[in-house]
Write an enzyme that holds these catalytic residues in place. Structure first.
Site, short mmCIF file in Angstrom:
data_model
loop_
_atom_site.label_atom_id
_atom_site.label_comp_id
_atom_site.label_asym_id
_atom_site.label_seq_id
_atom_site.Cartn_x
_atom_site.Cartn_y
_atom_site.Cartn_z
N THR A 186 -5.58 3.13 -6.80
CA THR A 186 -5.03 1.81 -7.13
C THR A 186 -5.80 0.77 -6.33
O THR A 186 -6.20 1.04 -5.21
CB THR A 186 -3.54 1.77 -6.74
OG1 THR A 186 -2.82 2.55 -7.67
CG2 THR A 186 -2.98 0.34 -6.75
N GLY A 216 5.11 1.95 -12.39
CA GLY A 216 5.19 2.06 -10.94
C GLY A 216 5.44 0.72 -10.28
O GLY A 216 5.91 -0.23 -10.91
N THR A 237 -0.21 0.30 -2.14
CA THR A 237 -0.68 1.48 -2.87
C THR A 237 0.04 2.71 -2.33
O THR A 237 0.27 2.82 -1.13
CB THR A 237 -2.20 1.68 -2.74
OG1 THR A 237 -2.55 2.95 -3.31
CG2 THR A 237 -2.67 1.64 -1.30
N GLY A 238 0.40 3.61 -3.23
CA GLY A 238 1.08 4.83 -2.78
C GLY A 238 2.10 5.29 -3.79
O GLY A 238 2.03 4.93 -4.97
N1 ASP Z 1 1.39 2.81 -6.58
C1 ASP Z 1 0.72 3.29 -7.75
C2 ASP Z 1 1.76 3.69 -8.78
O1 ASP Z 1 2.76 4.25 -8.39
C3 ASP Z 1 -0.19 4.43 -7.50
C4 ASP Z 1 -1.18 4.25 -6.39
O2 ASP Z 1 -1.05 3.35 -5.58
O3 ASP Z 1 -2.17 5.01 -6.34
O4 ASP Z 1 1.54 3.51 -9.94
#
Ligand code: ASP
Length: 321
Positions: A186, A216, A237-238
């Site tokens: 992300t 998300g 991000t996460g």
């Molecule tokens: N937060 C993002 C999601 O849940 C994924 C990511 O940050 O890699 O869609």
């Protein structure tokens, strides 16, 4: 004068040194460097934080190394569903799109929603029609596909089946990462411009093997993206579900506004206490209008970097650099 600064991330997760060749690591570092440099130039020329984060995220979307735009991950069903959000700290104006697969640059569609629509969040076909009406470039969904992401989905599918065999509950709750690299890529940017205005932008393909229709934190103001000149600009991000449940981006701002915490204290509390307590993994980048910048994460690594208008560009991937 305000210390103008831009910070970016390219996702957080289990980034293992063993799995990263020297060439690949160099490619990530060069990409991050180039994007920060572009944002830095916009700020140095007196451009707005909003323009700097838009361009930084547009460039990250164009780079297939990251899970946004080209190179987006696949859903369980083998499709792409992209999400993006952008917020202007001057006015609290915000625009977002979710579940789109036919807009080349979701962040430009989000910016269009911010500037040209009375709404905040548009989804799916309606968002795509809006973007096309704004003159944004349409693409076929397979434009976003890369062989690496397809293989990542196949690995996740295999792992999920074996996890389901042994522990269906854990797999269904999503508590256990099924694929260590599914949470990488992300992208986001936060900036403070020469006038002390803040902005934040986040864009993603979501999580590999996600259920089609799942949204998300990234396109949700207050969860994966937030900006207010009074407090901070934040991009996360996460594990998206945990960042939604903790309203992670807004919680940084709230802890500063109501708790009198510094940017650093608030951001650390969100990542290392709030998100951690719900077994979330990931990180965030944030700046305030004094030019403070923080990039905390609780995962093994986070692609990240920042630069002040007149300073050196700092880029890092792992915990220790
Ligand atoms: N937060 C993002 C999601 O849940 C994924 C990511 O940050 O890699 O869609």
């Amino acid at each position: 004068m305000t210390k103008a600064v831009i910070a970016i991330h390219g996702g957080a997760g289990a980034i293992s040194r063993a799995a990263m060749s020297a060439e690949k690591e160099q490619a990530f570092r060069a990409a991050l460097h180039a994007v920060i440099s572009a944002g830095q130039q916009i700020l140095a020329a007196g451009g707005s934080a909003l323009d700097a984060v838009t361009e930084a995220v547009r460039l990250l979307e164009a780079c297939p190394l990251f899970n946004a735009g080209k190179g987006a991950v696949f859903t369980h069903q083998g499709t792409h569903e992209l999400d993006a959000c952008i917020m202007d700290g001057r006015t609290l104006d915000v625009g977002a799109v979710a579940g789109v697969s036919r807009i080349r640059h979701p962040i430009l569609a989000a910016r269009g929603v911010l500037e040209k629509s009375p709404h905040v969040l548009l989804i799916g076909a309606g968002a795509e029609a809006f973007a096309e009406a704004q003159g944004l470039e349409p693409v076929e969904p397979d434009f976003f596909s890369t062989p690496e992401r397809w293989e990542q989905l196949q690995r996740a599918l295999t792992l999920q089946h074996s996890v389901l065999d042994h522990d269906g509950a854990a797999a269904q709750s999503g508590a256990e990462p099924l694929d260590p690299d599914r949470k990488m890529g992300t992208v986001g940017a936060v900036a403070c411009d020469l006038h002390g205005n803040l902005a934040a932008a986040t864009s993603t393909g979501g999580m590999t093997n996600k259920q089609a229709g799942r949204v998300g934190d990234s396109p949700l103001p207050g969860a994966g993206c937030y900006a207010s000149n009074e407090t901070a600009a934040v991009s996360c991000t996460g594990t998206g579900e945990v960042f939604i449940r903790t309203l992670a981006a807004y919680d940084v701002a709230a802890q500063m506004a109501y708790g009198g915490r510094t940017l650093q204290q608030a951001a650390a509390s969100v990542i290392h206490d709030k998100v951690q307590e719900l077994e979330g993994s990931g990180g965030l980048i944030a700046v305030d209008s004094h030019g403070n910048v923080v990039l905390p994460f609780n995962s093994e690594g986070m692609y990240r970097g920042f630069a002040f208008v007149d300073g050196e560009i700092e880029v890092a991937i792992y915990r220790d650099n």
